[in-house]
Design a protein around this motif. Structure first.
Motif, short mmCIF file in Angstrom:
data_model
loop_
_atom_site.label_atom_id
_atom_site.label_comp_id
_atom_site.label_asym_id
_atom_site.label_seq_id
_atom_site.Cartn_x
_atom_site.Cartn_y
_atom_site.Cartn_z
N PHE A 281 -5.30 -8.48 -5.86
CA PHE A 281 -5.55 -7.31 -5.02
C PHE A 281 -4.88 -7.42 -3.65
CE2 PHE A 281 -9.17 -4.46 -3.17
CZ PHE A 281 -8.29 -3.40 -3.09
N ALA A 282 -5.01 -8.58 -2.99
CA ALA A 282 -4.50 -8.71 -1.62
C ALA A 282 -3.01 -9.03 -1.55
CB ALA A 282 -5.29 -9.78 -0.87
N ARG A 283 -2.46 -9.66 -2.60
CA ARG A 283 -1.08 -10.12 -2.56
C ARG A 283 -0.01 -9.06 -2.76
NH1 ARG A 283 -1.10 -13.35 -6.61
NH2 ARG A 283 -1.52 -15.31 -5.52
N PRO A 284 -0.14 -8.10 -3.68
CA PRO A 284 0.96 -7.18 -3.95
C PRO A 284 1.54 -6.58 -2.67
CG PRO A 284 -0.80 -6.83 -5.52
CD PRO A 284 -1.34 -7.79 -4.49
N GLU A 285 2.85 -6.56 -2.59
CA GLU A 285 3.52 -6.15 -1.35
C GLU A 285 3.13 -4.74 -0.91
OE1 GLU A 285 8.04 -6.03 0.57
OE2 GLU A 285 7.72 -6.62 -1.53
N ASN A 286 2.96 -3.83 -1.88
CA ASN A 286 2.63 -2.45 -1.51
C ASN A 286 1.23 -2.34 -0.90
OD1 ASN A 286 1.46 -3.04 -4.09
ND2 ASN A 286 1.15 -0.85 -4.42
N ILE A 287 0.37 -3.32 -1.16
CA ILE A 287 -0.95 -3.35 -0.54
C ILE A 287 -0.95 -4.20 0.72
CG2 ILE A 287 -3.36 -4.08 -0.85
CD1 ILE A 287 -3.05 -3.42 -3.81
#
Length: 376
Positions: A281-287
């Motif tokens: 949840f926290a890692r994806p670049e778009n987030i």
């Protein structure tokens, strides 16, 4: 055709109770004080469920590293991310995940009084529940509180197996931001709702000294309330022996049984506190780049440990209530014993959300409406 007034009144009585249900729950279990950690299992393994860059400590590690303890000054429980160690590449930072030994069945309500919740870049905290004896997402998952990075608000929601056919239909809730309505969804994303209270996460939550989250797990549906500390209803206290949901007002999130057969989709739930880093949840670049800079692991997890000074839970109590008269009333007192075990929970994966709650009207209100009709 105009129906006779009496028949109209009877129809009102027949239809309304299907959607206007309040209930009284009696206290059966409390986790608080010096023995808070006794009835929880520590995961004791690297994060292989949410793919976070943490090692979840055992009970013994939690005590020795001061990552899980009861503050002697406040008698509140602290669960935290290691904020003193410089972690070398490619290792993971230590953190805490605990799961209640006891599961709670349909017809339960739990209250969590939290003074501080983890936040910061790469931080992904949650207070949630799942069916520990089922292969996730079978047995269902309820996400009461979930935050990420420096996002200004939290989210809530449900995760169910696709064959359960659960969705959020016609909720009665305060939230106006429904992210997804299919409780399975693509990659088990769940039916998620944003907690639109501006004090529901992060620095704002901490500045308000946190607040109270209430989760109702009922045949009529699942509901989640959130109150900042100054707004907690007078009926919600640590000493309360019962809670009448008609005193709680409209929930922040609501998932009525009209869209989900609760008994089919959910098994008894074990409660969970977790704080992981990066992960699904926290890692994806778009987030991540919405509120933070750099790379989640490279620029945060293995850099300055003081970045995690705010990555901790400060929990006053968790209290469970039930409508089941055969539930163990003796366990309504504070749990007792030593500091937890090292057994790992069989847990779930990422993204969580919330649900909706029906309008709470008492029977006298409905009867009054019928009498008004008869007088016409």
């Amino acid at each position: 055709m105009v129906l006779p007034r009496f028949i109209t009144a009877v129809l009102v009585l027949l239809i309304l109770p299907l959607s206007i249900q309040a209930a009284t729950y009696n206290a059966i279990k409390e986790y608080s004080g010096a023995t808070f950690l006794d009835d929880w299992d520590f995961y004791g393994h690297y994060d292989d469920k949410m793919n976070g860059d943490v090692n979840f400590v055992t009970a013994a590690q939690g005590v020795s590293e001061k990552l899980a303890y009861v503050d002697p000054n406040t008698s509140r429980t602290i669960l935290k991310v290691d904020n003193t160690t410089t972690v070398p590449y490619p290792e993971k930072r230590n953190a805490v995940r605990i799961t209640s030994k006891q599961s709670h069945e349909v017809g339960s309500l739990w209250v969590a009084d939290i003074y501080h919740a983890p936040y910061g870049c790469s931080v992904w905290p949650a207070f949630w529940s799942f069916a520990q004896d089922a292969a996730w997402p079978a047995g269902g998952e309820i996400d009461t509180f979930e935050g990420v990075n420096l996002h200004p608000t939290a989210q809530m929601g449900l995760h169910t197996e696709g064959s359960a056919g659960c969705s959020q239909i016609n909720p009665t809730q305060l939230s106006t931001l429904v992210n997804t309505t299919d409780c399975a969804g693509t990659n088990n994303a769940g039916c998620m709702v944003t907690n639109t209270n501006p004090n529901s996460y992060g620095a704002a939550f901490a500045q308000q000294q946190g607040g109270v989250f209430i989760t109702e797990f009922a045949e009529s549906g699942i509901s989640i309330w959130f109150y900042s500390r100054k707004d907690i209803p007078s009926s919600v206290t640590q000493g309360a022996t019962s809670i009448d949901t008609s005193t709680l007002g409209t929930p922040m999130g609501n998932w009525p049984a009209a869209g989900c057969d609760i008994n089919k989709a959910f098994q008894p739930q074990n409660l969970v506190f977790t704080v992981t880093l990066c992960g699904d949840f926290a890692r994806p670049e778009n987030i991540f780049t919405q509120t933070c800079t750099g790379k989640c692991y490279d620029d945060w997890v293995i850099k300055d440990p003081s970045s995690y000074d705010n990555a901790y839970f400060d929990i006053s109590y968790v209290k469970v209530f039930s409508t089941n008269p055969s539930a163990t009333q003796s366990s309504a007192t504070t749990s007792s014993g030593a500091t937890g075990t090292q057994t790992g929970a069989q847990a779930s994966s990422s993204n969580r959300s919330d649900k909706l709650k029906v309008t709470l009207l008492s029977v006298p209100v409905v009867v009054s409406a019928m009498l008004d009709l008869l007088m016409l």
